[in-house]
Design an enzyme around this catalytic site. Sequence first.
Site, PDB file in Angstrom:
ATOM      1  N   ASP A   1      -2.861  18.542  31.947  1.00  0.00           N
ATOM      2  CA  ASP A   1      -3.992  17.684  31.580  1.00  0.00           C
ATOM      3  C   ASP A   1      -3.659  16.193  31.720  1.00  0.00           C
ATOM      4  O   ASP A   1      -4.353  15.332  31.181  1.00  0.00           O
ATOM      5  CB  ASP A   1      -4.537  17.978  30.175  1.00  0.00           C
TER       6      ASP A   1
ATOM      7  N   ARG B   1     -16.998  22.154  38.592  1.00  0.00           N
ATOM      8  CA  ARG B   1     -16.834  22.114  37.140  1.00  0.00           C
ATOM      9  C   ARG B   1     -18.178  21.860  36.479  1.00  0.00           C
ATOM     10  O   ARG B   1     -18.910  20.950  36.880  1.00  0.00           O
ATOM     11  CB  ARG B   1     -15.877  20.989  36.775  1.00  0.00           C
TER      12      ARG B   1
HETATM   13  C1  0GY Z   1      -9.810  17.002  30.058  1.00  0.00           C
HETATM   14  C2  0GY Z   1     -10.465  16.660  28.846  1.00  0.00           C
HETATM   15  C3  0GY Z   1     -11.250  15.603  28.614  1.00  0.00           C
HETATM   16  C4  0GY Z   1     -11.946  14.835  29.591  1.00  0.00           C
HETATM   17  C5  0GY Z   1     -12.521  15.316  30.701  1.00  0.00           C
HETATM   18  O1  0GY Z   1     -14.059  15.270  32.403  1.00  0.00           O
HETATM   19  C6  0GY Z   1     -13.499  14.618  31.535  1.00  0.00           C
HETATM   20  O2  0GY Z   1     -13.731  13.429  31.336  1.00  0.00           O
HETATM   21  O3  0GY Z   1     -12.261  16.536  31.092  1.00  0.00           O
HETATM   22  C7  0GY Z   1     -11.496  15.326  27.196  1.00  0.00           C
HETATM   23  O4  0GY Z   1     -11.774  14.154  26.865  1.00  0.00           O
HETATM   24  O5  0GY Z   1     -11.413  16.264  26.385  1.00  0.00           O
HETATM   25  O6  0GY Z   1      -9.650  18.165  30.347  1.00  0.00           O
HETATM   26  O7  0GY Z   1      -9.412  16.139  30.801  1.00  0.00           O
END
Ligand code: 0GY
Length: 286
Positions: A242, A117
């Site tokens: 999510d 990612r």
């Molecule tokens: C998600 C979105 C969030 C967080 C993260 O990597 C992460 O901390 O992806 C967000 O805060 O928008 O997809 O989990």
Amino acid sequence: MVQTFHSNPSKPRFVAPKGAVDAHCHVFGPADKFPYAPNRKYTPGDAPKEKLFALRDFLGFERNVIVQASCHGQDNAAMIDALKDSGELARGVAIINLDISDEELKEMHEAGVRAVRFNFVKRLVDSTPKQVFLDIAERIAKLGWHIVVYFEAPDFEELIPFLKQLPTIVVVDHMGRPDVSKGVDHSDFQNFIRFMEENENIWTKVTCPERLTVMGPDYSDVIPFGKLLVEKFPDRVLWGTDWPHPNMKSHTPDDGVLVDVIPRIAPTEQAQQKLLVDNPMRLYWS
Ligand code: 0GY
């Protein structure tokens, strides 16, 4: 350290097809076993694998794709531990840097990691030079892995040349986080559609109505975005909960309600089968 997930989600009315995959979810901690990254931008409440797997069963799903979140940084231990414990029912998306050894990559692959990612969301991560990402891309492409990217709509235009250089399938998280108040016909979202039309290696997750809505948990304002993408690119879309919804402030999403969004964006059985089974299976289990 607040829990961001619903303690008692409703049972969805929508019955997912056999073998359905929740292709975007996370595990957090538990912190005493898997500490959060020192340079994290937020500290979530623990959301361990047992709770994720119980939710999967409750919602009528069979598999998970567990995406490494920024709060665990490049320490993928909690995610990999969950993969190993899933009995092949989970695959992973890791965050790595260039000093990772080939041996470590091989171990990750054996545990079920199939992608990396790249996160461009400024509130979540310090920025990484694009060349570093390109070098990582070259290494993981050799393993047959792909790339998941997370950015917000205002950053899309600037990222296009970089995205075009990536040598693998590229999955864009949360439809590129459009500003839904502008509507699907706005040039911002149309540019994203055109980008997918012109680049067949680009996939997207029709996820996160809870983050994108400005109306609230009925999510009607987000539906046209997911629906259009499912219609236009039935073979390049993924869906996920999510869970455990880090950084949600407006409301605590009910995962059963989120599942009931699926038939609103993918109204036919054929579209549901591709979105929930065929596409994620092809990308993560073949
Ligand atoms: C998600 C979105 C969030 C967080 C993260 O990597 C992460 O901390 O992806 C967000 O805060 O928008 O997809 O989990």
